[in-house]
Design an enzyme around this catalytic site. Structure first.
Site, PDB file in Angstrom:
ATOM      1  N   ASP A 299       4.465  -4.273  -6.973  1.00 27.07           N
ATOM      2  CA  ASP A 299       4.355  -2.890  -6.709  1.00 27.07           C
ATOM      3  C   ASP A 299       4.813  -1.622  -7.152  1.00 27.07           C
ATOM      4  OD1 ASP A 299       6.659  -3.875  -5.460  1.00 27.07           O
ATOM      5  OD2 ASP A 299       5.614  -2.285  -4.291  1.00 27.07           O
ATOM      6  N   ASN A 300       5.682  -1.898  -8.328  1.00 23.64           N
ATOM      7  CA  ASN A 300       6.059  -0.612  -8.927  1.00 23.64           C
ATOM      8  C   ASN A 300       5.906  -0.577 -10.430  1.00 23.64           C
ATOM      9  OD1 ASN A 300       7.614   0.853  -6.288  1.00 23.64           O
ATOM     10  ND2 ASN A 300       9.081  -0.881  -6.674  1.00 23.64           N
TER      11      ASN A 300
ATOM     12  N   GLY B 160       1.152  -1.339   0.114  1.00 24.13           N
ATOM     13  CA  GLY B 160       0.054  -0.073  -0.410  1.00 24.13           C
ATOM     14  C   GLY B 160       0.866   1.210  -0.057  1.00 24.13           C
TER      15      GLY B 160
ATOM     16  N   ARG C 142      -1.261  -0.172  -9.734  1.00 19.81           N
ATOM     17  CA  ARG C 142      -0.207  -1.047 -10.500  1.00 19.81           C
ATOM     18  C   ARG C 142      -0.361  -2.652 -10.224  1.00 19.81           C
ATOM     19  NH1 ARG C 142       3.724   2.128  -6.885  1.00 19.81           N
ATOM     20  NH2 ARG C 142       2.906   3.581  -6.265  1.00 19.81           N
TER      21      ARG C 142
ATOM     22  N   LYS D  55       4.584  12.439  -2.244  1.00 19.52           N
ATOM     23  CA  LYS D  55       5.139  11.592  -1.423  1.00 19.52           C
ATOM     24  C   LYS D  55       6.000  12.499  -0.464  1.00 19.52           C
ATOM     25  CE  LYS D  55       8.041   8.118  -2.899  1.00 19.52           C
ATOM     26  NZ  LYS D  55       8.747   7.157  -4.025  1.00 19.52           N
TER      27      LYS D  55
ATOM     28  N   GLY E 262       2.596   3.357   1.788  1.00 17.25           N
ATOM     29  CA  GLY E 262       2.275   3.809   2.951  1.00 17.25           C
ATOM     30  C   GLY E 262       3.301   5.285   2.898  1.00 17.25           C
TER      31      GLY E 262
ATOM     32  N   ASP F  14       8.280   5.300   8.834  1.00 19.22           N
ATOM     33  CA  ASP F  14       7.529   6.994   8.838  1.00 19.22           C
ATOM     34  C   ASP F  14       6.530   7.658   8.085  1.00 19.22           C
ATOM     35  OD1 ASP F  14       9.958   7.595   7.654  1.00 19.22           O
ATOM     36  OD2 ASP F  14      10.858   8.743   9.174  1.00 19.22           O
TER      37      ASP F  14
ATOM     38  N   ARG G 113       3.784  14.136  -6.677  1.00 18.77           N
ATOM     39  CA  ARG G 113       3.352  13.361  -8.389  1.00 18.77           C
ATOM     40  C   ARG G 113       1.916  13.615  -9.347  1.00 18.77           C
ATOM     41  NH1 ARG G 113       6.127   7.395  -6.988  1.00 18.77           N
ATOM     42  NH2 ARG G 113       4.160   7.085  -6.267  1.00 18.77           N
TER      43      ARG G 113
HETATM   44  P1  AMP Z   1       9.073   0.909  -2.802  1.00 17.79           P
HETATM   45  O1  AMP Z   1       9.463  -0.269  -3.025  1.00 17.79           O
HETATM   46  O2  AMP Z   1      10.665   2.121  -2.469  1.00 17.79           O
HETATM   47  O3  AMP Z   1       8.025   1.477  -3.275  1.00 17.79           O
HETATM   48  O4  AMP Z   1       8.251   0.648  -1.226  1.00 17.79           O
HETATM   49  C1  AMP Z   1       7.666  -0.415  -1.038  1.00 17.79           C
HETATM   50  C2  AMP Z   1       6.677  -0.078  -0.009  1.00 17.79           C
HETATM   51  O5  AMP Z   1       7.725   0.379   1.709  1.00 17.79           O
HETATM   52  C3  AMP Z   1       6.034   1.000  -0.340  1.00 17.79           C
HETATM   53  O6  AMP Z   1       4.133   0.393   0.242  1.00 17.79           O
HETATM   54  C4  AMP Z   1       6.304   1.921   0.268  1.00 17.79           C
HETATM   55  O7  AMP Z   1       5.005   2.837   0.677  1.00 17.79           O
HETATM   56  C5  AMP Z   1       6.993   1.966   1.645  1.00 17.79           C
HETATM   57  N1  AMP Z   1       7.529   2.477   1.519  1.00 17.79           N
HETATM   58  C6  AMP Z   1       9.209   2.552   1.470  1.00 17.79           C
HETATM   59  N2  AMP Z   1       9.523   4.257   2.084  1.00 17.79           N
HETATM   60  C7  AMP Z   1       8.387   4.130   3.076  1.00 17.79           C
HETATM   61  C8  AMP Z   1       8.728   5.115   4.145  1.00 17.79           C
HETATM   62  N3  AMP Z   1       9.722   5.821   4.568  1.00 17.79           N
HETATM   63  N4  AMP Z   1       7.915   4.765   4.952  1.00 17.79           N
HETATM   64  C9  AMP Z   1       6.517   4.078   4.766  1.00 17.79           C
HETATM   65  N5  AMP Z   1       6.587   3.775   3.720  1.00 17.79           N
HETATM   66  C10 AMP Z   1       7.333   3.416   3.209  1.00 17.79           C
HETATM   67 MG    MG Z   2       6.382   1.454  -4.309  1.00 14.84          MG
END
Ligand code: AMP
Ligand code: MG
Length: 541
Positions: A280-281, A111, A210, A133, A113, A145, A203
């Site tokens: 998810d990306n 989700g 996704r 973001k 985050g 966080d 963004r």
């Molecule tokens: P990513 O692979 O960086 O796109 O992130 C994978 C997951 O981790 C996604 O669900 C993001 O929303 C979550 N995420 C990454 N960094 C943070 C953060 N600093 N705080 C909360 N969720 C995060």
């Molecule tokens: Mg991501």
């Protein structure tokens, strides 16, 4: 950035039409605490206020897309709104619920985050989702966080816009705002946490959905929500496919395969490595999404990955991107299978991806070489030999193709003696990181390839001028070299955004010769070889 004096409107006028939250099932809980969210596509959540927001840059093209004026972009209200401090009355902020495969393993619920969608703007007949973001925690933040640091935010802001101007499908970036607050990050997860300036990027994309959105509902057996999301997606983002039905679901999947194939071809064309191609990306619109530890190939090395977390497996290295895209599409196929119920058709579509990708890759390579079209019989071998040669010694990919276009073949047969004598044409020398170390064997091999290439160009009936024009339209002169982004970060962290603005401007015209900007088209300097952020990146952001 335009800094001329403008009057200060107290309001930001945007036309919102929040279809996603209006039409799809919401999480009934509105308190902001971490949880598993079931039977819902999103959770309503407000951005967290920040102390001292300051605008570092905005992209005027994106502002125009969503209907903002210059005056609005340069107002205090803009900073307040796109830092998340002021929620406009027509916004309906929410975080999306999705899952995903991370490095090949199912990770369950992930989700948004640290992303919060403010709402959808309709302007000149187009729909844009506007998303912050780094604007604070959401129900999907898990142990993290919800914040973002300037370093990664600047990289996302600049690269989104650079990709757009390169003609590569991507989410866009409206603004980069520092928060005036510090965020602690352990950049290489090695027990060295550090305070860094916080930032928020706004963004913008037609949709941030996704592969993982569909996957999560399928994994939980929430077929009804799965269908609601797919019907919504088809009606909103794929209306040309017609009213949702099992046949239309299949046509939709075929289109996702085609646009994904096109995206990967474009990444390979410009030398982009995403770095974290988790499901998810992966955008259902075939956009580049979630700029994290991405990087640009400097020396041509298909095994290169910028992501230190992936240094051992190299799952997401440059040359693996097509196979990984197909693997990800197979996960999406599994997710929508309950709605289509036709395994064979999905399998055929997945094989079609390979054909689509290969055809796209061949025409792309023909373009990089300035050929009218790709002749499979002869050109497969011509291209394979070129790529083999490029990988033998450290050769800057971007410079090599650009300089190849400068060679002159008209009027005289490409100089056989010169090539046999082991002398490389002058324009190419700049592409080598250690030209003095080029062996005679290497020079001879590239010399004989150049002669074959020159003969092929003549057989194609292409003049030097036409060839150069074709090549310069697809081989960029300027890309966001990893070290350039890092230099802009170093400056911005000291409060100086001039280089950020200069790069944003430069990368608006990546295919044009910009004579006063030649310094930015040069090879990576030696100091950048081992510096964090220039050659090694982490997911910490
Ligand atoms: P990513 O692979 O960086 O796109 O992130 C994978 C997951 O981790 C996604 O669900 C993001 O929303 C979550 N995420 C990454 N960094 C943070 C953060 N600093 N705080 C909360 N969720 C995060
Ligand atoms: Mg991501």
């Amino acid at each position: 950035m335009n800094t001329e004096h403008v009057s200060e409107p107290s309001k930001i006028n945007l036309c919102f039409d929040n279809r996603f939250t209006r039409e799809l099932p919401a999480d009934p809980e509105t308190d902001n605490y971490r949880r598993q969210v079931e039977h819902a596509c999103y959770s309503r959540v407000q951005p967290t206020r920040v102390a001292r927001p300051r605008l570092l840059a905005y992209a005027w093209e994106v502002a125009q897309n969503i209907g903002l004026s210059r005056a609005e972009c340069e107002s205090d209200a803009f900073v307040e709104v796109f830092a998340g401090n002021r929620v406009l009355p027509d916004m309906d902020p929410y975080a999306m619920c999705y899952g995903g495969h991370q490095f090949g393993s199912w990770a369950g619920q992930l989700g948004d985050g640290r992303a919060i969608n403010l709402g959808e703007i309709v302007n000149q007949g187009r729909r844009w989702v506007v998303q912050l973001k780094g604007a604070g925690p959401t129900p999907y933040s898990r142990q993290a966080d919800g914040l973002a640091v300037l370093r990664s935010s600047l990289r996302e802001f600049l690269c989104s816009e650079a990709m757009h101007h390169l003609g590569v499908p991507t989410t866009r970036a409206l603004s980069l705002i520092t928060t005036g607050e510090q965020v602690v990050r352990d950049m290489f997860y090695d027990g060295n946490p550090k305070s860094e300036p916080g930032a928020v990027v706004c963004r913008v994309a037609p949709s941030f959905t996704r592969f993982g959105n569909f996957q999560l509902f399928a994994a939980r057996g929430e077929t009804e929500v799965l269908q609601q999301l797919l019907d919504y997606t088809i009606r909103t983002d794929f209306p040309h496919l017609g009213q949702p039905s099992p046949a239309v679901y299949l046509a939709w999947f075929q289109e996702v395969c085609r646009t994904t194939a096109r995206l990967i071809v474009d990444w390979l064309r410009v030398g982009f490595v995403h770095g974290v191609m988790n499901t998810d990306n992966m955008s259902i619109l075939g956009l580049t999404i979630d700029y994290g530890p991405y990087g640009w190939l400097e020396d041509y090395d298909p095994k290169w990955t910028p992501n230190t977390t992936d240094a051992v497996g190299r799952r997401y290295c440059f040359g693996n991107q097509p196979q990984i895209a197909q693997w990800n599409l197979a996960q999406l196929a599994n997710a929508v299978l309950p709605l289509i119920g036709h395994t064979k058709a999905l399998e055929e579509t997945l094989s079609g991806f390979v054909t689509d990708f290969e055809n796209g890759w061949r025409s792309m390579m023909a373009g990089k070489l300035g050929l009218r079209s790709f002749e499979p019989q002869s050109d497969d071998e011509l291209v394979a030999e070129l790529l083999a040669i490029l990988g033998l010694v450290e050769t800057d990919m971007t410079i090599f193709y650009r300089r190849l276009g400068q060679l002159e073949f008209d009027g005289h047969a490409f100089d056989r003696e010169q090539a046999d004598a082991g002398a490389l044409p002058e324009p190419l020398l700049d592409a080598y990181y250690a030209p003095e170390q080029l062996s005679r064997a290497h020079r001879t091999r590239i010399g004989s390839w150049l002669r074959r290439y020159a003969a092929r160009v003549r057989a194609d009936g292409t003049s030097d001028e036409t060839r150069r024009k074709r090549m310069n339209a697809v081989n960029p002169k300027y890309v966001l070299r990893n070290y350039l982004a890092q230099l802009a970060i170093d400056k911005a962290e000291q409060g100086d955004a001039a280089l950020l603005h200069e790069l944003l401007d430069l990368l608006r015209h990546p295919y044009d010769d910009q004579p006063d900007k030649d310094a930015y088209a040069k090879k990576r300097p030696d100091w950048a070889r081992q510096r964090a952020g220039c050659s090694m990146l982490s997911c910490s952001s």
